[in-house]
Design a protein around this motif. Structure first.
Motif, mmCIF file in Angstrom:
data_model
loop_
_atom_site.group_PDB
_atom_site.id
_atom_site.type_symbol
_atom_site.label_atom_id
_atom_site.label_comp_id
_atom_site.label_asym_id
_atom_site.label_seq_id
_atom_site.Cartn_x
_atom_site.Cartn_y
_atom_site.Cartn_z
ATOM 1 N N UNK A 27 0.778 -1.234 0.133
ATOM 2 C CA UNK A 27 -0.251 -0.104 0.101
ATOM 3 C C UNK A 27 0.827 1.092 -0.093
ATOM 4 N N UNK A 28 0.563 2.197 -0.820
ATOM 5 C CA UNK A 28 1.180 3.385 -0.985
ATOM 6 C C UNK A 28 2.255 3.465 -2.077
ATOM 7 N N UNK A 29 2.582 2.249 -2.651
ATOM 8 C CA UNK A 29 3.598 2.219 -3.782
ATOM 9 C C UNK A 29 3.158 3.041 -4.944
ATOM 10 N N UNK A 30 4.028 3.637 -5.497
ATOM 11 C CA UNK A 30 3.420 4.340 -6.848
ATOM 12 C C UNK A 30 3.913 3.140 -8.099
ATOM 13 N N UNK A 31 2.972 3.097 -8.766
ATOM 14 C CA UNK A 31 3.242 1.827 -9.872
ATOM 15 C C UNK A 31 2.654 2.332 -11.498
ATOM 16 N N UNK A 32 3.282 1.727 -12.182
ATOM 17 C CA UNK A 32 2.800 2.107 -13.513
ATOM 18 C C UNK A 32 2.368 0.594 -14.267
ATOM 19 N N UNK A 33 1.529 0.591 -15.398
ATOM 20 C CA UNK A 33 1.271 -0.543 -16.217
ATOM 21 C C UNK A 33 0.219 -0.332 -17.327
ATOM 22 N N UNK A 34 0.116 -1.509 -17.942
ATOM 23 C CA UNK A 34 -0.933 -1.433 -19.007
ATOM 24 C C UNK A 34 -1.943 -2.635 -18.827
ATOM 25 N N UNK A 35 -2.911 -2.390 -18.052
ATOM 26 C CA UNK A 35 -3.441 -3.472 -17.466
ATOM 27 C C UNK A 35 -5.200 -3.361 -17.600
ATOM 28 N N UNK A 36 -5.748 -2.845 -18.523
ATOM 29 C CA UNK A 36 -7.219 -2.881 -18.593
ATOM 30 C C UNK A 36 -7.675 -2.279 -19.897
ATOM 31 N N UNK A 37 -9.134 -2.268 -19.924
ATOM 32 C CA UNK A 37 -9.438 -1.328 -21.032
ATOM 33 C C UNK A 37 -10.017 -2.475 -22.285
ATOM 34 N N UNK A 38 -9.632 -3.873 -22.122
ATOM 35 C CA UNK A 38 -10.168 -4.872 -23.082
ATOM 36 C C UNK A 38 -10.538 -6.016 -22.573
ATOM 37 N N UNK A 39 -11.424 -7.043 -22.927
ATOM 38 C CA UNK A 39 -11.978 -8.113 -22.617
ATOM 39 C C UNK A 39 -12.679 -7.799 -21.339
ATOM 40 N N UNK A 40 -12.542 -8.685 -20.302
ATOM 41 C CA UNK A 40 -13.116 -8.284 -18.954
ATOM 42 C C UNK A 40 -12.280 -7.644 -18.018
#
Length: 329
Positions: A83-96
């Motif tokens: 909790x509190x970690x700053x993160x980044x990613x490509x993880x949504x917006x398609x399928x489920x």
């Protein structure tokens, strides 16, 4: 929570503001308070084409793939994140997979990494999809020190990252772009700019490789431009492309002994196979960023969550320089 949803697919004005249920954390996922998201070409394709694409979510849907934010809760079985970690990613917006055009999202822990410390949230949100694509294309093509690399579309989203990564790996880098701001950006990033409108393939192959051709070509334009990549490649050379929706005579691929790599970075997200590879690449990209060898270019125009329609229109206009980013909170 506040979100921008679409109830039907179509033009950029299909987005509408809505209050939807804030997700709760579940096993294998983290709950993220989103700070920023970026707009990719694939986001516009999904918004326009909907069910014509096999990976499109069902409406009503929250779109958006790339993000940067802060972890608010960690699900069972997740290690390496707190909790509190700053993160980044490509993880949504398609399928489920729920998208990023909202204040919060659930993200598969395999698809994220700690945000590079020297990037803002806006800059970090611009990097995941294009960064993973560029990294995968170059590494699959066998990038090593001393190779000659041609990037088609060197001022674009994937292209400007690929130019920097190829330089980081020790390659001699060339990139195609239009005269003016595109060429200026390519040169600023350390590559030799090639004006594809005034120079033929034969001309620049002769000029820069003494007629031998380039060791590696990363073609972010694709389609009909693949014939230019084939012409520009050296014997037994490597071509990686991000767009191969075309019927093509492969005779010259055979005659030159070329290897053709098709990069479709959504596959792990779509099929839930090898998702940890994306997390690993994002961790590697963070190291490269923190070493000062990679900086994502972010368009100077700013958009709020409620202005997602304008953000999509701005990217579609072709006037954006760098990635279009939307501020969430």
């Amino acid at each position: 929570m506040k979100a921008m949803i679409i109830r039907e697919f179509g033009a950029a004005d299909v987005f509408e503001s809505a209050d939807i249920l804030k997700p709760t954390v579940s096993a294998g996922n983290v709950l993220v308070r989103l700070a920023a998201t970026s707009v990719n070409t694939i986001d516009m394709m999904i918004r326009e084409m909907g069910e014509a694409l096999p990976f499109s979510p069902k409406a009503p849907a929250v779109l958006g793939m790339d993000f940067a934010g802060t972890i608010e809760a960690v699900g069972e079985g997740v290690t390496g994140f707190n909790v509190g970690d700053e993160i980044y990613g490509c993880a949504g917006g398609l399928g489920d997979l729920p998208g990023t055009l909202a204040q919060y999202m659930l993200a598969d822990a395999k698809l994220i990494a700690h945000k590079p410390k020297n990037l803002s949230m806006r800059e970090a949100a611009a990097l995941p999809l294009v960064g993973i694509t560029a990294y995968e294309g170059l590494t699959r093509a066998g990038i090593t020190e001393g190779k000659s690399v041609l990037v088609h579309g060197g001022a674009g989203g994937v292209g400007h990252v690929a130019v920097q990564l190829a330089k980081h790996f020790g390659a001699e880098v060339f990139a195609t772009g239009a005269e003016g701001s595109q060429a200026a950006l390519i040169e600023k990033l350390g590559a030799k700019a090639i004006n594809f409108k005034t120079e033929t393939v034969a001309d620049y192959v002769t000029k820069h490789t003494d007629g031998a051709g380039f060791d590696i070509i990363l073609d972010t334009v694709g389609g009909a431009n693949l014939t230019n990549s084939i012409e520009a490649a050296k014997l037994n050379g490597q071509i990686a492309t991000t767009l191969s929706f075309i019927e093509l005579d492969l005779s010259m691929v055979h005659m030159k002994g070329l290897s053709l790599h098709v990069v479709f970075m959504l596959i792990p997200m779509m099929h839930n196979i090898g998702r940890e590879v994306h997390g690993n690449i994002l961790s590697e990209l963070a190291k490269i960023v923190e070493a000062g060898a990679l900086v994502p270019v972010v368009d100077e125009q700013r958009f709020s969550l409620e202005q997602v329609t304008a953000a999509h229109q701005h990217l579609a206009s072709g006037k954006a320089i760098g990635k279009v980013v939307i501020d969430i909170n």
